[in-house]
Design a protein around this motif. Structure first.
Motif, mmCIF file in Angstrom:
data_model
loop_
_atom_site.group_PDB
_atom_site.id
_atom_site.type_symbol
_atom_site.label_atom_id
_atom_site.label_comp_id
_atom_site.label_asym_id
_atom_site.label_seq_id
_atom_site.Cartn_x
_atom_site.Cartn_y
_atom_site.Cartn_z
ATOM 1 N N GLY A 113 8.481 -6.687 -1.877
ATOM 2 C CA GLY A 113 9.538 -5.574 -2.315
ATOM 3 C C GLY A 113 8.865 -4.746 -3.127
ATOM 4 O O GLY A 113 7.797 -5.279 -3.915
ATOM 5 N N PRO A 114 9.159 -3.355 -3.433
ATOM 6 C CA PRO A 114 8.421 -2.705 -4.527
ATOM 7 C C PRO A 114 8.552 -3.129 -5.860
ATOM 8 O O PRO A 114 9.655 -3.813 -6.186
ATOM 9 C CB PRO A 114 9.167 -1.119 -4.268
ATOM 10 C CG PRO A 114 9.837 -1.381 -2.794
ATOM 11 C CD PRO A 114 10.244 -2.785 -2.746
ATOM 12 N N PHE A 152 5.291 4.650 -4.269
ATOM 13 C CA PHE A 152 6.248 5.316 -4.326
ATOM 14 C C PHE A 152 6.478 5.985 -5.535
ATOM 15 O O PHE A 152 6.533 5.275 -6.579
ATOM 16 C CB PHE A 152 7.512 4.457 -3.592
ATOM 17 C CG PHE A 152 7.380 4.198 -2.289
ATOM 18 C CD1 PHE A 152 6.995 2.822 -2.105
ATOM 19 C CD2 PHE A 152 7.817 4.675 -1.260
ATOM 20 C CE1 PHE A 152 6.771 2.131 -0.642
ATOM 21 C CE2 PHE A 152 7.707 4.176 -0.002
ATOM 22 C CZ PHE A 152 7.369 2.991 0.277
ATOM 23 N N GLY A 157 4.694 -6.999 2.904
ATOM 24 C CA GLY A 157 5.630 -8.182 2.885
ATOM 25 C C GLY A 157 6.474 -8.361 1.599
ATOM 26 O O GLY A 157 7.087 -9.223 1.686
ATOM 27 N N GLN A 209 4.233 -1.160 -4.050
ATOM 28 C CA GLN A 209 4.329 -2.163 -2.765
ATOM 29 C C GLN A 209 3.152 -2.871 -2.224
ATOM 30 O O GLN A 209 2.543 -2.189 -1.142
ATOM 31 C CB GLN A 209 5.534 -1.521 -2.081
ATOM 32 C CG GLN A 209 6.038 -2.672 -1.054
ATOM 33 C CD GLN A 209 7.185 -1.850 0.198
ATOM 34 O OE1 GLN A 209 6.998 -0.702 0.354
ATOM 35 N NE2 GLN A 209 8.313 -2.933 0.231
ATOM 36 N N PHE A 256 13.636 8.304 -3.601
ATOM 37 C CA PHE A 256 12.167 8.109 -3.462
ATOM 38 C C PHE A 256 11.224 8.862 -2.508
ATOM 39 O O PHE A 256 11.793 9.604 -1.610
ATOM 40 C CB PHE A 256 12.092 6.655 -2.869
ATOM 41 C CG PHE A 256 12.209 5.519 -3.584
ATOM 42 C CD1 PHE A 256 13.330 5.032 -3.753
ATOM 43 C CD2 PHE A 256 11.328 4.849 -4.323
ATOM 44 C CE1 PHE A 256 13.918 3.676 -4.818
ATOM 45 C CE2 PHE A 256 11.346 3.499 -5.097
ATOM 46 C CZ PHE A 256 12.698 3.021 -5.346
ATOM 47 N N GLY A 257 9.952 9.108 -2.821
ATOM 48 C CA GLY A 257 9.205 9.992 -2.239
ATOM 49 C C GLY A 257 9.008 9.036 -1.048
ATOM 50 O O GLY A 257 9.274 7.842 -0.648
ATOM 51 N N GLN A 258 8.124 9.762 0.068
ATOM 52 C CA GLN A 258 7.851 9.110 1.249
ATOM 53 C C GLN A 258 6.895 7.950 1.501
ATOM 54 O O GLN A 258 6.519 7.257 2.262
ATOM 55 C CB GLN A 258 7.393 10.003 2.407
ATOM 56 C CG GLN A 258 8.461 11.054 2.865
ATOM 57 C CD GLN A 258 8.738 12.396 1.870
ATOM 58 O OE1 GLN A 258 8.070 12.260 0.655
ATOM 59 N NE2 GLN A 258 9.407 13.244 1.886
ATOM 60 N N GLY A 259 6.166 7.919 0.330
ATOM 61 C CA GLY A 259 5.168 6.842 0.124
ATOM 62 C C GLY A 259 3.566 7.223 0.373
ATOM 63 O O GLY A 259 3.506 7.978 1.254
ATOM 64 N N TYR A 278 6.542 3.048 -8.076
ATOM 65 C CA TYR A 278 6.687 1.692 -7.703
ATOM 66 C C TYR A 278 5.461 1.376 -6.803
ATOM 67 O O TYR A 278 5.049 2.456 -5.868
ATOM 68 C CB TYR A 278 7.971 1.431 -6.858
ATOM 69 C CG TYR A 278 8.981 1.046 -8.005
ATOM 70 C CD1 TYR A 278 9.662 2.113 -8.424
ATOM 71 C CD2 TYR A 278 9.591 -0.107 -8.002
ATOM 72 C CE1 TYR A 278 10.872 2.199 -9.345
ATOM 73 C CE2 TYR A 278 10.589 -0.323 -8.694
ATOM 74 C CZ TYR A 278 11.414 0.762 -9.308
ATOM 75 O OH TYR A 278 12.401 0.478 -10.045
ATOM 76 N N GLN A 298 0.015 11.057 2.406
ATOM 77 C CA GLN A 298 0.679 10.160 3.165
ATOM 78 C C GLN A 298 -0.202 8.793 2.969
ATOM 79 O O GLN A 298 0.223 7.586 2.843
ATOM 80 C CB GLN A 298 0.693 10.326 4.654
ATOM 81 C CG GLN A 298 1.973 11.240 5.010
ATOM 82 C CD GLN A 298 2.258 11.154 6.376
ATOM 83 O OE1 GLN A 298 1.635 11.427 7.218
ATOM 84 N NE2 GLN A 298 3.646 10.945 6.733
#
Lengths: 116, 116
Positions: A43-44, A89, A41, A38, A106-109, A36, A9
């Motif tokens: 976007g990815p 992500f 503030g 990010q 997407f994964g959880q980031g 991706y 995480q």
């Protein structure tokens, strides 16, 4: 079936170190795996992507490793820099069938912090 | 425009009120997507528009959510009778459509919705 599981995480790395983020998927129909990036503030934005016909793709300091049999893929950031600090992500989608469809799962980031 | 534009960037509303979020995609991009990003979560697919085809609404979480795309360009995501669990960042993305191969999604900066 549609999930993409991402770990860790959060990740803290020293400047110059290697950052590794892992993802696993279940849906064997997935055949496109982008990462991706990010910034706060924003976007990815697409960083790098891989198709399952290759096991590795490298673009500069960023490398995707792909293991089709294990249904896992990972992002490696070599010589990590403070400017790489961002949320990453992984994602997956199905392109087969010619739909050219951007419905990404997407994964959880992973929040990456690179200390100077 | 040069990128995907979303408005408002921030919206605070009271529970039970309706909200509208706007997305202006990149000129020439025929595909438009809405995703939702909740705190600590990945991006959740909501809806996809492609040209004049019927939209894929499979990701909309309830019938309180709806979206339209006028003239193949600007899109509006409407949430009726907002609930606190609707609080999230709503991201819009657009892409060119290709006959084959992956679409690269360009995301906007998002609309942060807070439901009190």
């Amino acid at each position: 079936q549609q999930q993409v599981k991402q770990s860790p995480q959060s990740l803290i790395v020293q400047k110059g170190g290697i950052s590794i983020i892992n993802c696993a998927y279940e849906n064997t129909a997935f055949d496109y795996f982008p990462w991706y990036q990010q910034f706060p503030g924003k976007g990815p934005a697409l960083l790098i992507a891989i198709r399952p016909d290759v096991s590795e793709k490298k673009e500069g300091r960023f490398t995707i490793s792909f293991n089709k049999s294990a249904k896992q893929f990972s992002l490696h950031i070599m010589d990590s820099q403070p400017g790489d600090s961002a949320t990453y992500f992984c994602a997956a989608s199905e392109l087969a069938g010619g739909t050219s469809y951007g419905k990404l799962t997407f994964g959880q980031g992973t929040i990456l912090t690179v200390h100077p | 425009g040069a990128g995907v534009s979303q408005s408002p960037s921030n919206k605070v509303t009271e529970k039970g009120k309706d909200v509208e979020l706007r997305c202006d995609p990149i000129s020439g991009h025929t595909a438009l997507y809405w995703y939702r990003q909740s705190l600590g979560q990945g991006l959740e697919f909501l809806i996809y528009f492609q040209g004049n085809s019927a939209p894929d609404k499979s990701g909309l979480p309830s019938d309180r959510f709806s979206a339209e795309r006028t003239g193949g360009s600007v899109s509006t995501l409407t949430i009726q009778r907002t609930q606190q669990e609707d609080s999230a960042v709503y991201l819009c993305a657009s892409s060119k459509s290709r006959v084959s191969g992956a679409n690269v999604l360009t995301f906007g900066a998002g609309s942060r919705l807070t439901v009190l």
